[in-house]
Each structure stands twice: as C-alpha cells, then as structure tokens.
Write a protein that holds these residues in place. Sequence first.
Motif, PDB file in Angstrom:
ATOM      1  N   GLY A 130     -10.746   4.669  -7.830  1.00  0.00           N
ATOM      2  CA  GLY A 130      -9.474   4.097  -7.416  1.00  0.00           C
ATOM      3  C   GLY A 130      -8.320   4.860  -8.026  1.00  0.00           C
ATOM      4  N   VAL A 131      -7.280   5.024  -7.226  1.00  0.00           N
ATOM      5  CA  VAL A 131      -6.085   5.704  -7.710  1.00  0.00           C
ATOM      6  C   VAL A 131      -5.080   4.633  -8.143  1.00  0.00           C
ATOM      7  CG1 VAL A 131      -4.337   7.446  -7.214  1.00  0.00           C
ATOM      8  CG2 VAL A 131      -6.553   7.545  -6.048  1.00  0.00           C
ATOM      9  N   LEU A 132      -4.869   4.551  -9.440  1.00  0.00           N
ATOM     10  CA  LEU A 132      -3.966   3.549 -10.007  1.00  0.00           C
ATOM     11  C   LEU A 132      -2.512   3.891  -9.670  1.00  0.00           C
ATOM     12  CD1 LEU A 132      -5.624   3.225 -13.533  1.00  0.00           C
ATOM     13  CD2 LEU A 132      -5.607   1.486 -11.742  1.00  0.00           C
ATOM     14  N   LYS A 133      -1.610   2.891  -9.542  1.00  0.00           N
ATOM     15  CA  LYS A 133      -1.973   1.494  -9.615  1.00  0.00           C
ATOM     16  C   LYS A 133      -2.164   0.912  -8.222  1.00  0.00           C
ATOM     17  CE  LYS A 133       1.594   1.423 -13.051  1.00  0.00           C
ATOM     18  NZ  LYS A 133       2.936   0.916 -13.360  1.00  0.00           N
ATOM     19  N   GLY A 134      -1.666   1.626  -7.227  1.00  0.00           N
ATOM     20  CA  GLY A 134      -1.591   1.068  -5.877  1.00  0.00           C
ATOM     21  C   GLY A 134      -2.916   0.626  -5.285  1.00  0.00           C
ATOM     22  N   ALA A 135      -4.011   1.306  -5.682  1.00  0.00           N
ATOM     23  CA  ALA A 135      -5.308   1.041  -5.047  1.00  0.00           C
ATOM     24  C   ALA A 135      -6.055  -0.134  -5.672  1.00  0.00           C
ATOM     25  CB  ALA A 135      -6.168   2.296  -5.102  1.00  0.00           C
ATOM     26  N   VAL A 173     -10.634   6.042  -3.379  1.00  0.00           N
ATOM     27  CA  VAL A 173     -10.061   4.902  -2.658  1.00  0.00           C
ATOM     28  C   VAL A 173      -8.569   4.828  -2.962  1.00  0.00           C
ATOM     29  CG1 VAL A 173     -10.082   2.384  -2.401  1.00  0.00           C
ATOM     30  CG2 VAL A 173     -12.239   3.629  -2.732  1.00  0.00           C
ATOM     31  N   ASP A 174      -7.772   4.888  -1.911  1.00  0.00           N
ATOM     32  CA  ASP A 174      -6.324   4.800  -2.098  1.00  0.00           C
ATOM     33  C   ASP A 174      -5.754   3.804  -1.097  1.00  0.00           C
ATOM     34  OD1 ASP A 174      -3.930   5.275  -3.313  1.00  0.00           O
ATOM     35  OD2 ASP A 174      -3.888   7.421  -2.906  1.00  0.00           O
ATOM     36  N   GLU A 175      -4.548   3.364  -1.352  1.00  0.00           N
ATOM     37  CA  GLU A 175      -3.988   2.369  -0.448  1.00  0.00           C
ATOM     38  C   GLU A 175      -3.190   3.039   0.674  1.00  0.00           C
ATOM     39  OE1 GLU A 175      -2.792   3.374  -3.091  1.00  0.00           O
ATOM     40  OE2 GLU A 175      -0.629   3.175  -3.189  1.00  0.00           O
ATOM     41  N   ILE A 176      -2.579   4.190   0.378  1.00  0.00           N
ATOM     42  CA  ILE A 176      -1.744   4.807   1.421  1.00  0.00           C
ATOM     43  C   ILE A 176      -1.675   6.322   1.248  1.00  0.00           C
ATOM     44  CG2 ILE A 176       0.486   4.651   0.214  1.00  0.00           C
ATOM     45  CD1 ILE A 176       1.644   3.589   2.955  1.00  0.00           C
TER      46      ILE A 176
HETATM   47 MG    MG Z   1      -1.132   5.267  -4.807  1.00  0.00          MG
END
Ligand code: MG
Length: 183
Positions: A44-49, A102-105
């Motif tokens: 996971g890519v902090l913090k967004g994910a 895993v990223d959110e955007i």
């Molecule tokens: Mg991000």
Amino acid sequence: MDTASVEKDLVNILFTEEEIQAKIQELARQIERDYEGRELLIVGVLKGAVMVMADLARALDRHVEMDWMAVSSYGSGTKSSGVVRILKDLDTDISGRDVLIVDEIIDTGLTLSWLVSNLASRRPASVEIATLFRKPEAQTMPVSVKYVGWDIPNEFVVGYGLDYKERYRNLRSVGTLAPHIYS
Ligand code: MG
Ligand code: IMP
C-alpha cells in the motif's frame, strides 16, 4: 464532528460507499483468479491507499501479506510537484516475490511509474498495480496498470483515503469539494 457534516463539503458525490465496496469485491475476484497458487504481497502507498488496502485485503479470500511504502510527490495542495522521495521503505525483501502495488488514484502517473521502477530494481518475480481510480487525461507518465476500478475525469476528488490538506480521507464516499473550501 460527524461524517455527514464532513460530507456536506462535497458538491458532487461521484461514488457511494456501496459502489466502492462492490468495485473492491470485483477487483478482489480478478486478483484471486490471477494469483491462484502464488503467494502475494500487497504493498500500500501511504497514506491515500489505507482504505483501499484495508477493504481489498479483507475482500481477498486467500492468504495475503501486507506491506507499506510512503513516498512524497505532492505537497499539501492539489498539484503534483514532480519530485518523488521515499519517506518509508518496505520492511519486506521482495526479491523473487509477486508484488501488487495498491494505490487509490493515478493522476499524472509520476508516483507510480517511479515506484514500479524502484521496486522492479529489487528483482521481484512480478510487480503489478491495482488502483481504484485513474485520471487518463492527467497522465503524463505511462504506467501499465493491471487493475483499475474506474477511469475518472481530470477533477480533484476527495474521500475514501483521498485528501485535501489531509482532510476528507475518512469519508466513505468519493466526490468533489465545494469551491469555497479551496478559498
Ligand atoms: Mg497516494
Ligand atoms: P500522481 O503521481 O500525479 O499520479 O499522483 C499520485 C498521488 O497524488 C495520489 O496517490 C494521491 O495521493 C494524489 N492525488 C492525485 N490526484 C488526487 C485527487 O484528485 N485528490 C486527492 N489526491 C490526489
């Protein structure tokens, strides 16, 4: 403060909690199928994910290891600065491992294209990307993404991990902010 009062800052809800959860399940089924019989490390890519990681990991009906990276590509505003820096590296040695970032955007693609080549240099068995949102019109760096929730217009969105000045990450839905919030 309650979440409903935070949600009032949104002018437009683009994706509801239900739609997001349904999409996460859909992505999880694809990932289960593609990684069948292999071990999987999701990064996971902090913090967004954080929200996507938490929900995706629990949607996966299989063993999965989780690790985290923190990189900086943005300041506190809404524009990419073009500079990527590692703030927190992986705890895991990924050589020979199947890694799914895993990223959110994905906005410009700068952060993830940099991250993929950084992780690829550590000789994993594979590195792929899963992102909940992608803004095709904003993309300046080519990144090949295996799992995408939705392609969205080039607008600044918040909620479900996505922030404006560190706020709104705790919204369960995703939307655009009322203009007065920016001034
Ligand atoms: Mg991000
Ligand atoms: P990129 O490097 O331009 O692809 O952007 C990467 C990061 O910028 C994302 O992981 C987000 O943390 C942030 N970002 C990009 N677009 C948005 C947005 O619309 N809202 C909130 N954060 C965003």
